[in-house]
Design a protein around this motif. Structure first.
Motif, mmCIF file in Angstrom:
data_model
loop_
_atom_site.group_PDB
_atom_site.id
_atom_site.type_symbol
_atom_site.label_atom_id
_atom_site.label_comp_id
_atom_site.label_asym_id
_atom_site.label_seq_id
_atom_site.Cartn_x
_atom_site.Cartn_y
_atom_site.Cartn_z
ATOM 1 N N PHE A 177 0.847 -1.193 0.000
ATOM 2 C CA PHE A 177 0.000 0.000 0.000
ATOM 3 C C PHE A 177 0.885 1.246 0.000
ATOM 4 O O PHE A 177 1.792 1.384 0.813
ATOM 5 C CB PHE A 177 -0.896 -0.021 1.231
ATOM 6 C CG PHE A 177 -1.734 1.211 1.408
ATOM 7 C CD1 PHE A 177 -2.906 1.377 0.690
ATOM 8 C CD2 PHE A 177 -1.350 2.212 2.304
ATOM 9 C CE1 PHE A 177 -3.685 2.515 0.847
ATOM 10 C CE2 PHE A 177 -2.128 3.342 2.472
ATOM 11 C CZ PHE A 177 -3.295 3.495 1.737
ATOM 12 N N ILE A 178 0.614 2.170 -0.923
ATOM 13 C CA ILE A 178 1.378 3.417 -1.021
ATOM 14 C C ILE A 178 0.618 4.586 -0.411
ATOM 15 O O ILE A 178 1.178 5.408 0.312
ATOM 16 C CB ILE A 178 1.721 3.734 -2.491
ATOM 17 C CG1 ILE A 178 2.574 2.616 -3.092
ATOM 18 C CG2 ILE A 178 2.439 5.079 -2.598
ATOM 19 C CD1 ILE A 178 3.904 2.404 -2.396
ATOM 20 N N GLY A 179 -0.665 4.675 -0.675
ATOM 21 C CA GLY A 179 -1.473 5.779 -0.161
ATOM 22 C C GLY A 179 -2.778 5.869 -0.917
ATOM 23 O O GLY A 179 -3.178 4.916 -1.602
ATOM 24 N N GLN A 180 -3.444 6.997 -0.803
ATOM 25 C CA GLN A 180 -4.731 7.203 -1.463
ATOM 26 C C GLN A 180 -4.659 8.348 -2.459
ATOM 27 O O GLN A 180 -3.935 9.325 -2.258
ATOM 28 C CB GLN A 180 -5.833 7.479 -0.443
ATOM 29 C CG GLN A 180 -6.271 6.260 0.335
ATOM 30 C CD GLN A 180 -7.455 6.552 1.231
ATOM 31 O OE1 GLN A 180 -7.646 7.674 1.679
ATOM 32 N NE2 GLN A 180 -8.254 5.536 1.507
ATOM 33 N N ASN A 181 -5.429 8.180 -3.517
ATOM 34 C CA ASN A 181 -5.590 9.231 -4.503
ATOM 35 C C ASN A 181 -7.079 9.375 -4.771
ATOM 36 O O ASN A 181 -7.661 8.575 -5.495
ATOM 37 C CB ASN A 181 -4.841 8.883 -5.798
ATOM 38 C CG ASN A 181 -5.129 9.867 -6.907
ATOM 39 O OD1 ASN A 181 -5.944 9.598 -7.779
ATOM 40 N ND2 ASN A 181 -4.481 11.026 -6.870
ATOM 41 N N VAL B 217 3.275 -7.248 14.207
ATOM 42 C CA VAL B 217 3.032 -8.002 12.969
ATOM 43 C C VAL B 217 2.736 -7.049 11.815
ATOM 44 O O VAL B 217 3.247 -7.210 10.701
ATOM 45 C CB VAL B 217 1.861 -8.988 13.164
ATOM 46 C CG1 VAL B 217 1.497 -9.653 11.839
ATOM 47 C CG2 VAL B 217 2.220 -10.044 14.194
ATOM 48 N N ILE B 218 1.914 -6.045 12.082
ATOM 49 C CA ILE B 218 1.540 -5.081 11.042
ATOM 50 C C ILE B 218 2.756 -4.318 10.527
ATOM 51 O O ILE B 218 2.951 -4.171 9.322
ATOM 52 C CB ILE B 218 0.484 -4.097 11.588
ATOM 53 C CG1 ILE B 218 -0.846 -4.829 11.803
ATOM 54 C CG2 ILE B 218 0.286 -2.914 10.624
ATOM 55 C CD1 ILE B 218 -1.853 -4.035 12.610
ATOM 56 N N MET B 219 3.604 -3.849 11.446
ATOM 57 C CA MET B 219 4.741 -3.021 11.045
ATOM 58 C C MET B 219 5.828 -3.822 10.339
ATOM 59 O O MET B 219 6.641 -3.260 9.598
ATOM 60 C CB MET B 219 5.328 -2.298 12.264
ATOM 61 C CG MET B 219 4.408 -1.266 12.866
ATOM 62 S SD MET B 219 5.220 -0.177 14.045
ATOM 63 C CE MET B 219 6.174 0.873 12.957
ATOM 64 N N ILE B 220 5.858 -5.131 10.560
ATOM 65 C CA ILE B 220 6.885 -5.949 9.909
ATOM 66 C C ILE B 220 6.389 -6.552 8.607
ATOM 67 O O ILE B 220 7.076 -6.492 7.581
ATOM 68 C CB ILE B 220 7.365 -7.064 10.862
ATOM 69 C CG1 ILE B 220 8.081 -6.454 12.069
ATOM 70 C CG2 ILE B 220 8.294 -8.028 10.117
ATOM 71 C CD1 ILE B 220 8.527 -7.464 13.100
ATOM 72 N N TRP B 221 5.170 -7.110 8.606
ATOM 73 C CA TRP B 221 4.709 -7.877 7.456
ATOM 74 C C TRP B 221 3.604 -7.225 6.622
ATOM 75 O O TRP B 221 3.529 -7.434 5.425
ATOM 76 C CB TRP B 221 4.238 -9.266 7.899
ATOM 77 C CG TRP B 221 5.370 -10.171 8.244
ATOM 78 C CD1 TRP B 221 6.245 -10.766 7.371
ATOM 79 C CD2 TRP B 221 5.770 -10.583 9.549
ATOM 80 N NE1 TRP B 221 7.160 -11.518 8.056
ATOM 81 C CE2 TRP B 221 6.905 -11.425 9.403
ATOM 82 C CE3 TRP B 221 5.293 -10.320 10.828
ATOM 83 C CZ2 TRP B 221 7.543 -12.000 10.483
ATOM 84 C CZ3 TRP B 221 5.941 -10.901 11.911
ATOM 85 C CH2 TRP B 221 7.050 -11.716 11.730
ATOM 86 N N ILE B 222 2.735 -6.435 7.249
ATOM 87 C CA ILE B 222 1.577 -5.922 6.515
ATOM 88 C C ILE B 222 1.820 -4.524 5.962
ATOM 89 O O ILE B 222 1.560 -4.247 4.789
ATOM 90 C CB ILE B 222 0.327 -5.932 7.418
ATOM 91 C CG1 ILE B 222 -0.031 -7.379 7.778
ATOM 92 C CG2 ILE B 222 -0.855 -5.258 6.712
ATOM 93 C CD1 ILE B 222 -1.236 -7.516 8.672
ATOM 94 N N ASN B 223 2.299 -3.637 6.789
ATOM 95 C CA ASN B 223 2.507 -2.254 6.346
ATOM 96 C C ASN B 223 3.834 -1.755 6.901
ATOM 97 O O ASN B 223 3.874 -0.869 7.750
ATOM 98 C CB ASN B 223 1.348 -1.370 6.818
ATOM 99 C CG ASN B 223 1.398 0.011 6.208
ATOM 100 O OD1 ASN B 223 1.723 0.158 5.042
ATOM 101 N ND2 ASN B 223 1.087 1.025 6.994
ATOM 102 N N ASN B 224 4.918 -2.339 6.402
ATOM 103 C CA ASN B 224 6.246 -2.029 6.904
ATOM 104 C C ASN B 224 6.647 -0.608 6.484
ATOM 105 O O ASN B 224 6.861 -0.343 5.299
ATOM 106 C CB ASN B 224 7.250 -3.038 6.344
ATOM 107 C CG ASN B 224 8.613 -2.912 6.997
ATOM 108 O OD1 ASN B 224 9.173 -1.823 7.090
ATOM 109 N ND2 ASN B 224 9.144 -4.018 7.461
ATOM 110 N N PRO B 225 6.771 0.314 7.429
ATOM 111 C CA PRO B 225 7.072 1.713 7.077
ATOM 112 C C PRO B 225 8.472 1.894 6.497
ATOM 113 O O PRO B 225 8.704 2.829 5.725
ATOM 114 C CB PRO B 225 6.925 2.454 8.415
ATOM 115 C CG PRO B 225 7.130 1.412 9.455
ATOM 116 C CD PRO B 225 6.585 0.146 8.876
#
Length: 221
Positions: A6-10, A195-203
Motif C-alpha cells: 500500500f502506497i497511499g490514497q488518490n 506483525v503489522i509493522m513488519i509484514w503488513i505495512n512495513n514503514p
C-alpha cells in the motif's frame, strides 16, 4: 513480505505498487481507511497513549496504597490472558488488512493496473505517515528513526511474552495480581502492531520505495 504494498490514497482509490514488477495498481478505497478524515489522528494517538500510561501509573500507585490484590497468577490465569492476546492481535490485524488490502489477491480483477505516475505521487504525498515528520522527503535520519521504532516495538512485544515464563523470577506465575493486569491484558494489541509493522505495512519498506521514487530510481532500467 508481500509483493504488492500500500502506497497511499488518490481520491477514492487506494494506490499500490508491486515491488517485484514495479507496476502501479489502484483499487477503490475501503470506508475503513480514509486518509483525509484521519490526517490528524497521529496527534490523537499520542494523546491516547500518554493518557493510557498516566492511567496505568495512577492505578499502580492506587494499588500500592490500598493493596488492591485479587489473587495470584496461575497457569489458568495466564492461559486466559494468552487467549485475550490472540483475540486482540488477530482482530487488529484483520481490521488493518481489510482496510488496506481488502483481503484481495494481486490477481483479483478488483485491482486495476495504472500507469499514471501522478496518481502514485499524490498517494505518496497524502499518506499520513508524513505527519510524523516536518517535511515529505526521505532522509537517512528518517530511515534510522523508523528502524529504531520497529525494533523497539518488536523487542517490547516479544519481551511482554516473558510474563508466561515458568521461571518465577521472570514470569508472573504465583505472583499476586494487581492493577498491572489491566495493562498486561491489552498487550495483545502490541503484538498485532508488531506483525503489522513488519509484514503488513512495513514503514521502512515504504520509505525505501518512496526514496527510489524521489531519486528517480524506481523505474530506472
Amino acid at each position: 513480505m508481500r509483493k504488492i504494498i500500500f502506497i497511499g490514497q488518490n481520491g477514492i482509490n487506494n494506490i499500490y505498487l508491486n515491488t517485484k514488477t514495479r507496476k502501479i495498481y489502484r483499487k477503490k478505497s475501503n470506508r475503513i481507511l480514509d486518509m483525509d478524515r484521519t490526517k490528524n489522528n497521529s496527534k490523537h494517538i499520542i494523546v491516547i497513549l500518554m493518557s493510557l500510561l498516566l492511567i496505568a501509573w495512577i492505578m499502580s500507585i492506587t494499588a500500592s496504597h490500598v493493596k488492591l490484590q485479587f489473587s495470584v497468577y496461575t497457569r489458568t490465569t495466564l492461559f486466559m490472558i494468552g487467549i485475550v492476546w490472540v483475540i486482540e492481535c488477530i482482530s487488529l490485524i484483520y481490521i488493518v488488512e481489510a482496510a488496506m488490502y481488502g483481503g484481495l489477491k494481486p490477481s483479483s480483477r478488483k485491482y486495476e493496473l495504472s500507469n499514471n505516475k501522478q496518481e502514485f505521487r499524490e498517494a505518496i504525498m497524502t499518506n499520513n505517515f508524513w505527519n510524523m515528520f516536518n517535511d515529505k522527503k526521505v532522509t537517512f535520519l528518517k530511515k534510522v528513526i523508523v528502524s529504531v521504532l520497529i525494533l523497539v516495538i518488536t523487542l517490547t512485544a516479544l519481551g511482554m511474552c516473558m510474563v508466561f515464563s515458568p521461571d518465577r523470577n521472570i514470569g508472573l506465575i504465583d505472583r499476586k495480581i494487581g492493577s498491572e493486569i489491566f495493562v498486561i491484558s491489552l498487550a495483545g494489541f502490541l503484538q498485532g502492531i508488531m506483525v503489522i509493522m513488519i509484514w503488513i505495512n512495513n514503514p521502512l519498506r515504504w520509505l525505501i520505495v518512496v526514496e527510489k521514487y524521489q531519486t528517480r530510481k524506481l523505474w530506472r532500467k
